[in-house]
Design an enzyme around this catalytic site. Structure first.
Site, mmCIF file in Angstrom:
data_model
loop_
_atom_site.group_PDB
_atom_site.id
_atom_site.type_symbol
_atom_site.label_atom_id
_atom_site.label_comp_id
_atom_site.label_asym_id
_atom_site.label_seq_id
_atom_site.Cartn_x
_atom_site.Cartn_y
_atom_site.Cartn_z
ATOM 1 C CD1 TRP A 287 -2.949 -4.953 6.960
ATOM 2 C CD2 TRP A 287 -4.316 -4.996 5.179
ATOM 3 N NE1 TRP A 287 -4.104 -4.277 7.303
ATOM 4 C CE2 TRP A 287 -4.965 -4.298 6.224
ATOM 5 C CE3 TRP A 287 -4.981 -5.157 3.966
ATOM 6 C CZ2 TRP A 287 -6.243 -3.754 6.084
ATOM 7 C CZ3 TRP A 287 -6.253 -4.628 3.818
ATOM 8 C CH2 TRP A 287 -6.877 -3.931 4.869
ATOM 9 C CB SER B 197 2.203 -4.519 2.885
ATOM 10 O OG SER B 197 1.250 -3.859 3.677
ATOM 11 C CG MET B 198 -2.748 -3.653 1.292
ATOM 12 S SD MET B 198 -3.876 -2.415 0.634
ATOM 13 C CE MET B 198 -4.673 -1.856 2.145
ATOM 14 C CG ASP C 169 3.634 -6.331 10.646
ATOM 15 O OD1 ASP C 169 3.108 -5.205 10.755
ATOM 16 O OD2 ASP C 169 3.644 -6.971 9.571
ATOM 17 C CG HIS D 213 4.113 -3.836 7.769
ATOM 18 N ND1 HIS D 213 3.325 -4.948 7.558
ATOM 19 C CD2 HIS D 213 3.828 -2.975 6.741
ATOM 20 C CE1 HIS D 213 2.582 -4.774 6.471
ATOM 21 N NE2 HIS D 213 2.875 -3.587 5.954
ATOM 22 C CG PHE E 147 -1.950 1.015 1.283
ATOM 23 C CD1 PHE E 147 -2.992 1.023 0.362
ATOM 24 C CD2 PHE E 147 -1.934 1.986 2.272
ATOM 25 C CE1 PHE E 147 -3.992 1.976 0.422
ATOM 26 C CE2 PHE E 147 -2.933 2.948 2.345
ATOM 27 C CZ PHE E 147 -3.966 2.952 1.420
#
Length: 311
Positions: free
Chosen positions: A205, A180-181, A226, A258, A112
């Site tokens: 995520w 992440s995303m 994280d 993270h 993201f």
């Protein structure tokens, strides 16, 4: 006076003929052996490569999978967002030599608000181990995991069908990674395309935390520190929801955050390389780094998985 040879002795002429025949037989055997050796030498890895035609590179060692660069020299080429559809362009990293034939390939998504530069270190590091690697930009930096999954698949389609290096890629041996995303998108891509050979979400995520439908060997990598995608609400549920019959692993990095996957990291690299080699290349030489399960250490908070692997 005529000389008589003792009983059982062989005449000099007969002896010469026998020696000549012996040399002929030995020569024929040597030639056959040389021919067989030549045929094996033409196959990368010799007889073992005949059993696994996807095996690439020399036998691995702990130092070779931890090294900043593998055995292959690499090149890279940029892909403009204006020349593609379905994702935002990116950079393709690939082994320069074509002597070993085609390679498996991996598409990698950033997270993201991030760009491909955030995961660029994975490009040359993985490519030098014998993969074609496509680090991509997304259509917008705010794209959600489901969209990122679609874009990873669009990038693989471009890579195998239209890119300038498509002849170097084996379209049947593909994998996905993401941060992440982008890690959440990795799971989405594996769900939508079960033929993928490997998936590795990095501190992933996703609001969807259950993935019982996945059929792609998946290594979930989380970080103990994280606070954006805590392992208790993301990586661990991802892993726990994967089917029990699936080849899977959970690696929790110690002393990590993270954003640890955004910079060069030896622990991420060594286990990602081993996972990708094991399942994209079906290279069981890398099984030794995955089974028995690695123990907790200065860099590993926890490691879980199924051993031995079935596929």
């Amino acid at each position: 006076m005529q000389q008589h040879l003792p009983s059982g002795d062989i005449s000099p002429r007969h002896h010469r003929v026998s020696k000549s025949r012996s040399r002929t037989v030995k020569g024929a055997l040597a030639a056959a052996a040389a021919t067989a050796g030549l045929l094996l030498s033409l196959i990368p890895g010799g007889a073992q490569a005949a059993d696994n035609p996807y095996e690439r590179g020399p036998a691995p060692t702990r130092s070779s999978i931890e090294a900043l660069r593998g055995p292959y020299a690499t090149s890279q080429t940029s892909v403009s967002s204006l020349s593609v559809r379905g994702f935002g362009g990116g950079t393709i990293y690939y082994p320069t030599s074509t002597a070993d034939g085609t390679f498996g390939a991996i598409a990698v998504s950033p997270g993201f608000t991030a760009y491909q530069s955030s995961i660029a270190w994975l490009g040359p590091r993985l490519a030098s181990q014998g993969f074609v690697v496509f680090t991509i930009d997304t259509n917008t930096t705010l794209d959600q995991p489901a969209s990122r999954g679609d874009q990873l698949l669009a990038a693989l389609d471009y890579l195998t069908q239209q890119s300038s290096v498509r002849s170097r890629v084996d379209a049947s041996r593909l994998g996905v990674m993401g941060h992440s995303m982008g890690g959440g998108g990795t799971l989405e891509a594996a769900k939508d395309r079960p033929s993928l050979q490997a998936a590795i979400p990095l501190t992933g995520w996703n609001l969807d935390t259950t993935w019982p439908e996945l059929k792609t060997p998946t290594m979930v990598i989380g970080a103990d520190g994280d606070t954006i995608a805590p392992v208790l609400t993301h990586s661990k549920p991802f892993y726990n929801s994967l089917p029990g019959s699936l080849d899977k692993a959970y690696l929790e990095l110690r002393g990590a955050t993270h954003f640890t996957p955004n910079t060069s990291d030896t622990t991420i690299a060594k286990y990602s390389i081993s996972w990708l080699k094991r399942f994209i290349d079906n290279d069981t030489r890398y099984e030794q780094f995955l089974c028995p399960l690695p123990s907790a250490s200065l860099t590993i908070a926890e490691y879980r998985g199924n051993c031995p692997h079935t596929s």
